[in-house]
Scaffold this active site. Structure first.
Site, PDB file in Angstrom:
ATOM      1  N   ASP A  13       0.528   5.235 -40.466  1.00  0.00           N
ATOM      2  CA  ASP A  13       1.485   4.183 -40.158  1.00  0.00           C
ATOM      3  C   ASP A  13       0.992   2.813 -40.627  1.00  0.00           C
ATOM      4  O   ASP A  13       1.712   2.097 -41.338  1.00  0.00           O
ATOM      5  CB  ASP A  13       1.803   4.163 -38.659  1.00  0.00           C
ATOM      6  CG  ASP A  13       0.557   4.243 -37.785  1.00  0.00           C
ATOM      7  OD1 ASP A  13      -0.566   4.252 -38.328  1.00  0.00           O
ATOM      8  OD2 ASP A  13       0.712   4.296 -36.549  1.00  0.00           O
ATOM      9  N   ASP A  58       8.165  12.884 -28.444  1.00  0.00           N
ATOM     10  CA  ASP A  58       8.109  12.587 -27.015  1.00  0.00           C
ATOM     11  C   ASP A  58       8.763  11.250 -26.682  1.00  0.00           C
ATOM     12  O   ASP A  58       8.646  10.765 -25.553  1.00  0.00           O
ATOM     13  CB  ASP A  58       6.658  12.596 -26.531  1.00  0.00           C
ATOM     14  CG  ASP A  58       5.795  11.576 -27.272  1.00  0.00           C
ATOM     15  OD1 ASP A  58       6.198  11.152 -28.376  1.00  0.00           O
ATOM     16  OD2 ASP A  58       4.722  11.211 -26.761  1.00  0.00           O
ATOM     17  N   ASP A  89       6.469  21.106 -37.718  1.00  0.00           N
ATOM     18  CA  ASP A  89       5.290  21.391 -38.539  1.00  0.00           C
ATOM     19  C   ASP A  89       4.643  22.722 -38.201  1.00  0.00           C
ATOM     20  O   ASP A  89       3.717  23.140 -38.894  1.00  0.00           O
ATOM     21  CB  ASP A  89       4.260  20.264 -38.389  1.00  0.00           C
ATOM     22  CG  ASP A  89       3.880  19.662 -39.729  1.00  0.00           C
ATOM     23  OD1 ASP A  89       4.658  19.808 -40.685  1.00  0.00           O
ATOM     24  OD2 ASP A  89       2.806  19.045 -39.818  1.00  0.00           O
ATOM     25  N   ASP A 117       8.493   9.861 -32.773  1.00  0.00           N
ATOM     26  CA  ASP A 117       7.696  10.978 -32.295  1.00  0.00           C
ATOM     27  C   ASP A 117       8.557  11.768 -31.320  1.00  0.00           C
ATOM     28  O   ASP A 117       9.446  11.212 -30.664  1.00  0.00           O
ATOM     29  CB  ASP A 117       6.433  10.480 -31.596  1.00  0.00           C
ATOM     30  CG  ASP A 117       5.429   9.890 -32.574  1.00  0.00           C
ATOM     31  OD1 ASP A 117       5.549  10.181 -33.783  1.00  0.00           O
ATOM     32  OD2 ASP A 117       4.541   9.134 -32.136  1.00  0.00           O
TER      33      ASP A 117
END
Length: 868
Positions: free
Chosen positions: A573, A414, A211, A412
């Site tokens: 979500d 991470d 992004d 995600d």
């Protein structure tokens, strides 16, 4: 009766890896990482499994008798319910507490006697709200269900004798917002673990969404693709777990389950050296890109032209530049889609040497790598980029043109794959003959490997992941949690489940956007007969790709409303899962003994609270939107609706908790103050109600397989959040309703402090922000109240009645309870001194005594020296 452990999936993967990594019951100690990684214990035969009984024996018996002759797919997961010996007392206690709460409300209203009527009114309102929110939280937990994937059955059904597969295609999405707050190395380890997963390489593809539009992430992905040609075959050959190199090489003594132990030591040494060099190259990328750009910019003929950022092939980077200008800055740049690794050719490509030139024997090892694609959606200040939901929708459209897999799983950046069988485990639920066709998504629990051993701020959140989510699994299914979730593409497209689906659906440009290739891909998805295929390379296709990830493509379409991930709400979500459940789809919860995925969590208190503000603020936004559970979701089951309602209003509870938590300031009033009279009976009612809720919690602990520490950490952090993050979210929501400005999206920083010798350095760093002021006030108020209470006891002990002493004792008990709940916050204030928690244990009594002495001295001064 068979335990869950005895019936879980087994077998071997495509490279002969044993069933040591097959999914069983989730283990309480399986959130592990680095040198401190523990073996996953518990499982079906442990304390967690003994409270569960098989719930699908009849179905399995019927399927076995049929022997597959009916042409239906096999049963691919097993269901377990809490045994009646535990479930019936659990339900009875819930009903008993409900009756006790109603009696308590009635008694308080009949005895509206108080020394401070406004406070009595507020406390009654608070008690009513506590009871209501407790009921919303408890009702969906009446029927917990555990579902365990059966990998053996899946392999028998999908792995064909000729070496081919019946497995469907999977597109894997990875999202990152910023290469500074979300370190590049984390992101690349996530990608490497995906590329090395145990799934047919010609039926999977990985898409990285950047992004920021930064060149560093694209070139890091290119470097990752090069290293993957060594890492992926190494993982397949030696059955490496986990398949994130950073996590794997942190293990002190990794167990070996491969078939070539004599070669493992040498192979591991070579790969480790290559990985170290790979990390060096990643660290050098910013300087490499800058120097290269300086060289190219020095050769420009027009000295007035801006200094561009240059790619390795000598062309200007279309995204964000080092020296940003219009159309090349963060928040304003063109859309980019680049295929880093093309689709692998079908058939086994066997090699004796890897492409890096290292002399590793990969004979009989599939060295192919899945498709790898870089995506950076276009951004323009004139269009709302819709945060993470917008990035996911851009990936959804780009993947539709390139691979159009039937299923999608998102991470995600991470997080990484901790169990290479995870994709197959999720597919078990999607292909099962019972609920498979009606299952929209499969959610995995979130596990973290960077959390401090005592989990000071409740990051593991076991009460939710191992309790609440299993309870929802017995309803319409768990909610979508933002990462580690496999979706059916059709469900994301807003298509109804088979039972309600219309025939001959025609995708419309007004709904999906003005892209012919995208509309054609939707039709192909409806046929569900396509998996990852080689991508076209002609100019028309490239232009179409750039169009579907452009900043304006969503405009005047259903993207973000009825199609894809939902916009305009911070918690995209939860609301996306709500929209899908509201169409009649169900979801499943998949737990594995060796956790499917692991990630990093913010261990700094301030970062953790910022995360909570976004979550709770987004929940309130959902309540005040057309996605309100009271009016939306036409096909939601009743208790599923109750669950979503609870998810959207829980932050309001904090206002009443804050009121009670700060009430000890009344100790500073010289006269006695009673919230409720008769006080003794009031206290007895409170003790009974509180005792019952903890008895219910004890039974939840048993069937969820968690510990008292998990439960207590949840209570403590809820108290900290209720005096800081949750009221802040409520305030943001009020501002939002008045000004129409939504919750600000703040990327949670994954960076640690400069103290590289301390893995938990961030834990001991206190970053003061305004939202911590109420928590500090509550802490100081209760410390002061305890000290004043001790002082009053010293002054008035000889003249107090028994009732007054009882009143003082109950007040002190409440103060101490608040102090225990705020203990992690007190440690946070101490900073690095908190490494020796005994200091706090010694310091607090000293402070109490000092406050008491000050009170006694003040009392003597006022009584004997200052005349009135």
């Amino acid at each position: 009766m068979a335990s869950p452990a005895s019936v879980a999936g087994g077998g071997e993967d495509s490279n002969g890896c044993s069933s040591l990594i097959d999914p069983l019951l989730v283990s309480r100690t399986s959130s592990i990482g680095g040198a401190e990684r523990k073996a996953a214990g518990g499982g079906g035969g442990g304390a967690k499994g003994k409270h569960w009984a098989a719930a699908d024996k009849g179905e399995r018996r019927a399927a076995k008798e049929c022997g597959g002759e009916d042409g239906r797919r096999p049963l691919l997961f097993r269901s377990y319910r809490v045994k009646g010996s535990l479930l019936h007392p659990y339900r009875a206690l819930i009903f008993a507490r409900l009756i006790a709460v109603l009696l308590f409300f009635g008694w308080r209203i009949r005895h509206n006697n108080s020394d401070i009527m406004w406070f009595w009114t507020m406390s009654v309102a608070g008690d009513v709200w506590f009871g209501f929110s407790w009921l919303l939280n408890q009702l969906p937990k009446f029927n917990p269900v555990k579902t365990i994937p059966d990998l053996t059955a899946l392999r028998q059904y999908c792995d064909l004798a000729d070496g081919s597969y019946r497995l469907p295609g999977i597109d894997v999405f990875v999202t990152t917002a910023d290469p500074i707050d979300e370190p590049v190395l984390y992101t690349m380890n996530c990608v490497l673990s995906i590329l090395a997963a145990d799934y047919p390489v010609d039926r999977s593809a990985c898409y990285l969404s950047d992004d920021s539009g930064a060149l560093i992430l694209y070139e890091a992905l290119v470097e990752t693709a090069k290293f993957a040609t060594l890492w992926v075959p190494f993982c397949r050959k030696h059955c490496i777990e986990p398949r994130s190199p950073e996590s794997y090489f942190e293990l002190e003594a990794p167990s070996y389950t491969g078939s070539a132990p004599e070669e493992f030591k040498n192979d591991s040494r070579i790969v480790h050296l290559e990985y170290d060099e790979f990390k060096v190259r990643l660290e050098a990328l910013p300087e490499t890109i800058r120097k290269r750009s300086d060289v190219y910019n020095s050769m420009k003929t027009d000295q007035g032209a801006p200094n561009a950022t240059w790619m390795a092939n000598g062309t200007q980077w279309p995204g964000t530049w080092i020296e940003p200008i219009e159309n090349h800055r963060k928040g304003h740049h063109a859309g980019i889609v680049k295929v880093v690794l093309d689709h692998p050719i079908r058939g086994h490509n066997l090699s004796l040497k890897d492409s890096t030139g290292n002399n590793l024997n990969f004979n009989a090892t599939d060295v192919r790598i899945p498709m790898l694609v870089y995506v950076s959606r276009g951004k323009n200040p004139n269009y709302d980029h819709n945060k993470k939901a917008g990035a996911l929708n851009a990936q959804l459209r780009a993947s539709a043109l390139l691979s159009n897999a039937q299923f999608i799983i998102n991470f995600d950046c991470d997080h990484y794959i901790n169990n290479s069988q995870a994709f197959r485990a999720a597919i078990c639920f999607m292909l099962d003959q019972r609920e498979g066709d009606n299952t929209a998504f499969v959610q995995f629990p979130q596990r973290f490997d960077n959390v401090d051993p005592k989990d000071r701020y409740g990051n593991h959140n076991r009460v939710f992941f191992d309790g609440t989510m299993l309870a929802l699994n017995g309803l319409q299914g768990p909610s979508y949690l933002g990462t580690g979730c496999m979706f059916r593409r059709l469900a994301l497209y807003g298509i109804d489940p088979p039972h309600w689906r219309q025939d001959n659906i025609t995708p419309e440009a007004s709904k999906f956007g003005n892209s012919i290739l995208l509309l054609e891909s939707v039709l192909e998805a409806l046929n569900q007969d396509r998996f990852a295929t080689p991508s076209p390379v002609n100019d028309i296709f490239v232009n179409e790709l750039e169009m579907v990830v452009s900043a304006s493509f969503d405009k005047e379409t259903d993207w973000g409303k009825g199609v894809g991930y939902i916009y305009d709400i911070a918690t995209e979500d939860i609301v996306t899962g709500f929209r899908i459940h509201g169409q009649g789809w169900r979801s499943m919860y998949c737990t594995m003994e060796h956790d499917a995925f692991c990630g990093t969590a913010p261990i700094n208190l301030t970062e953790r609270l910022h995360q909570i503000v976004r979550w709770s603020g987004g929940s309130l936004e959902m309540f005040f939107s057309h996605n309100n559970p009271l009016i939306g979701g036409r096909r939601l089951q009743p208790l599923q609706r109750v669950s979503y309602l609870n998810m959207t209003i829980y932050p309001v509870t904090s206002l009443f908790i804050l009121l009670y938590a700060i009430s000890p300031v009344m100790w500073l009033i010289p006269d006695e103050v009673y919230i409720q009279r008769p006080f003794t009976r009031y206290v007895v009612y409170l003790l009974v109600i509180i005792l019952m809720i903890h008895m219910i919690g004890w039974l939840e602990i048993k069937w969820a397989g968690i510990t008292w520490l998990d439960y207590w950490r949840n209570e403590q952090f809820f108290m900290i959040g209720s005096t800081s993050a949750y009221p802040t979210a409520v305030l943001h929501m009020v501002v939002n309703l008045l000004t129409k400005k939504g919750i600000h999206f703040r990327v949670t920083s994954k960076q640690t402090t400069a103290d590289t010798n301390d893995k938990f350095a961030d834990l001991y760093e206190m970053r003061w922000v305004p939202m911590l002021i109420p928590t500090m006030v509550v802490l100081v108020a209760n410390i002061g109240a305890i000290g004043v209470a001790i002082g009053k006891t010293a002054v008035y002990m000889g003249v107090w009645t028994i009732a007054q002493k009882r009143h003082a004792a109950m007040g002190l008990l409440f103060n101490m309870w608040v102090m225990f709940l705020l203990y992690p916050f007190a440690l946070a204030i101490m900073g690095r001194w908190a490494k020796r928690s005994i200091i706090l244990v010694v310091l607090l009594p000293i402070i109490f005594v000092i406050v008491a002495l000050v009170y006694v001295a003040t009392h003597i001064l006022l009584a004997n020296i200052i005349p009135f």
